[in-house]
Design a protein around this motif. Structure first.
Motif, PDB file in Angstrom:
ATOM      1  N   LYS A 272     -23.571   4.934   1.999  1.00 55.56           N
ATOM      2  CA  LYS A 272     -24.118   3.742   0.833  1.00 55.56           C
ATOM      3  C   LYS A 272     -25.762   3.781   0.713  1.00 55.56           C
ATOM      4  O   LYS A 272     -26.196   3.924   1.721  1.00 55.56           O
ATOM      5  CB  LYS A 272     -23.301   2.443   1.229  1.00 55.56           C
ATOM      6  CG  LYS A 272     -21.926   2.434   1.258  1.00 55.56           C
ATOM      7  CD  LYS A 272     -21.658   1.080   1.514  1.00 55.56           C
ATOM      8  CE  LYS A 272     -20.227   0.828   1.388  1.00 55.56           C
ATOM      9  NZ  LYS A 272     -19.954  -0.367   1.840  1.00 55.56           N
ATOM     10  N   GLN A 273     -26.129   3.224  -0.288  1.00 59.01           N
ATOM     11  CA  GLN A 273     -27.661   2.927  -0.531  1.00 59.01           C
ATOM     12  C   GLN A 273     -27.931   1.870   0.214  1.00 59.01           C
ATOM     13  O   GLN A 273     -28.845   1.784   0.915  1.00 59.01           O
ATOM     14  CB  GLN A 273     -27.958   2.529  -2.021  1.00 59.01           C
ATOM     15  CG  GLN A 273     -29.408   2.585  -2.252  1.00 59.01           C
ATOM     16  CD  GLN A 273     -29.891   2.533  -3.622  1.00 59.01           C
ATOM     17  OE1 GLN A 273     -28.942   2.863  -4.447  1.00 59.01           O
ATOM     18  NE2 GLN A 273     -31.074   2.489  -3.959  1.00 59.01           N
ATOM     19  N   TYR A 274     -27.059   0.792   0.452  1.00 59.06           N
ATOM     20  CA  TYR A 274     -27.564  -0.492   0.839  1.00 59.06           C
ATOM     21  C   TYR A 274     -25.960  -0.658   2.089  1.00 59.06           C
ATOM     22  O   TYR A 274     -25.133  -0.278   1.775  1.00 59.06           O
ATOM     23  CB  TYR A 274     -27.757  -1.649   0.181  1.00 59.06           C
ATOM     24  CG  TYR A 274     -28.782  -1.426  -0.797  1.00 59.06           C
ATOM     25  CD1 TYR A 274     -30.206  -1.642  -0.472  1.00 59.06           C
ATOM     26  CD2 TYR A 274     -28.321  -1.086  -2.226  1.00 59.06           C
ATOM     27  CE1 TYR A 274     -31.097  -1.292  -1.287  1.00 59.06           C
ATOM     28  CE2 TYR A 274     -29.479  -0.867  -3.170  1.00 59.06           C
ATOM     29  CZ  TYR A 274     -30.875  -1.209  -2.836  1.00 59.06           C
ATOM     30  OH  TYR A 274     -31.859  -0.790  -3.557  1.00 59.06           O
TER      31      TYR A 274
ATOM     32  N   ILE B  30     -26.391   0.746   9.982  1.00 58.23           N
ATOM     33  CA  ILE B  30     -27.317   1.721  10.292  1.00 58.23           C
ATOM     34  C   ILE B  30     -28.519   1.255   9.328  1.00 58.23           C
ATOM     35  O   ILE B  30     -28.585   1.229   8.202  1.00 58.23           O
ATOM     36  CB  ILE B  30     -26.840   3.091   9.521  1.00 58.23           C
ATOM     37  CG1 ILE B  30     -25.368   3.412  10.139  1.00 58.23           C
ATOM     38  CG2 ILE B  30     -27.887   4.239   9.528  1.00 58.23           C
ATOM     39  CD1 ILE B  30     -24.660   4.670   9.230  1.00 58.23           C
ATOM     40  N   ASP B  31     -29.561   1.249  10.252  1.00 52.48           N
ATOM     41  CA  ASP B  31     -30.776   0.768   9.862  1.00 52.48           C
ATOM     42  C   ASP B  31     -30.826  -0.650   9.170  1.00 52.48           C
ATOM     43  O   ASP B  31     -31.597  -1.070   8.119  1.00 52.48           O
ATOM     44  CB  ASP B  31     -31.415   1.730   8.901  1.00 52.48           C
ATOM     45  CG  ASP B  31     -31.698   3.028   9.427  1.00 52.48           C
ATOM     46  OD1 ASP B  31     -32.206   3.099  10.876  1.00 52.48           O
ATOM     47  OD2 ASP B  31     -31.834   3.929   8.947  1.00 52.48           O
ATOM     48  N   ASN B  32     -29.804  -1.465   9.653  1.00 54.23           N
ATOM     49  CA  ASN B  32     -29.900  -3.004   9.333  1.00 54.23           C
ATOM     50  C   ASN B  32     -29.065  -3.661  10.254  1.00 54.23           C
ATOM     51  O   ASN B  32     -28.751  -3.396  11.272  1.00 54.23           O
ATOM     52  CB  ASN B  32     -28.880  -3.068   8.044  1.00 54.23           C
ATOM     53  CG  ASN B  32     -27.587  -2.336   8.030  1.00 54.23           C
ATOM     54  OD1 ASN B  32     -26.953  -2.777   8.934  1.00 54.23           O
ATOM     55  ND2 ASN B  32     -27.057  -1.556   7.083  1.00 54.23           N
TER      56      ASN B  32
END
Length: 160
Positions: free
Chosen positions: A110-112, A133-135
């Motif tokens: 997903k983009q976000y 992932i990166d959030n």
């Protein structure tokens, strides 16, 4: 003069009763809208649903009545408070919200809000971990096989 008073009094009573009836009608309409918006998904669950965790989880995700029957209430869960401290929370059956742990095939691309979901299975226990992932997404759900049946026993919403 008496006629005017009687007419005024009658008009007031009529107006009062009309308003009161309108309120009841509006309340009944609102209640019906709420009931219409609640979806109860109930399907035929096979008797051998607990033989494999993956089979159990499929029905747990699809059947809201089955799901509620397989949560050990009251449940002690964990979440973060506004200062990011982990707190324990007791969830009663009336406060429980139906969850869907079906794996989204696009979750990692997903983009976000990208995330990975994995199931860790050990004998009579299963843990589903959802990690961003990166959030800051961080959730887990723990299941236990009790008296031959899989049950959701706790979870944590620890996303930042």
């Amino acid at each position: 003069m008496k006629t005017i008073k009687l007419l005024t009094f009658g008009t007031l009573i009529f107006t009062f009763l009309s308003c009161k009836q309108n309120g009841k009608t509006q309340k009944k309409i609102e209640q019906n809208e709420i009931l219409d918006s609640i979806t109860i998904n109930q399907i035929n669950v096979p008797e051998n649903v607990d033989l494999e965790f993956e089979v159990f989880l499929k029905y747990f995700n699809q059947d809201s009545v089955f799901q509620i029957s397989r949560v050990r209430f009251p449940v002690k869960s964990k979440e973060l408070d506004s200062d990011y401290y982990v707190i324990d929370k007791i969830v009663k059956k009336d406060d429980y919200k139906i969850i869907d742990l079906t794996i989204d095939p696009n979750s990692e691309t997903k983009q976000y809000n990208k995330y990975r979901q994995q199931t860790i299975l050990k004998d009579f226990e299963a843990k589903i971990e959802i990690r961003g992932i990166d959030n800051g997404i961080h959730q887990y759900y723990e299941f236990e096989k009790i008296e031959g049946k899989w049950n959701l026993t706790t979870w944590g919403y620890l996303s930042t």
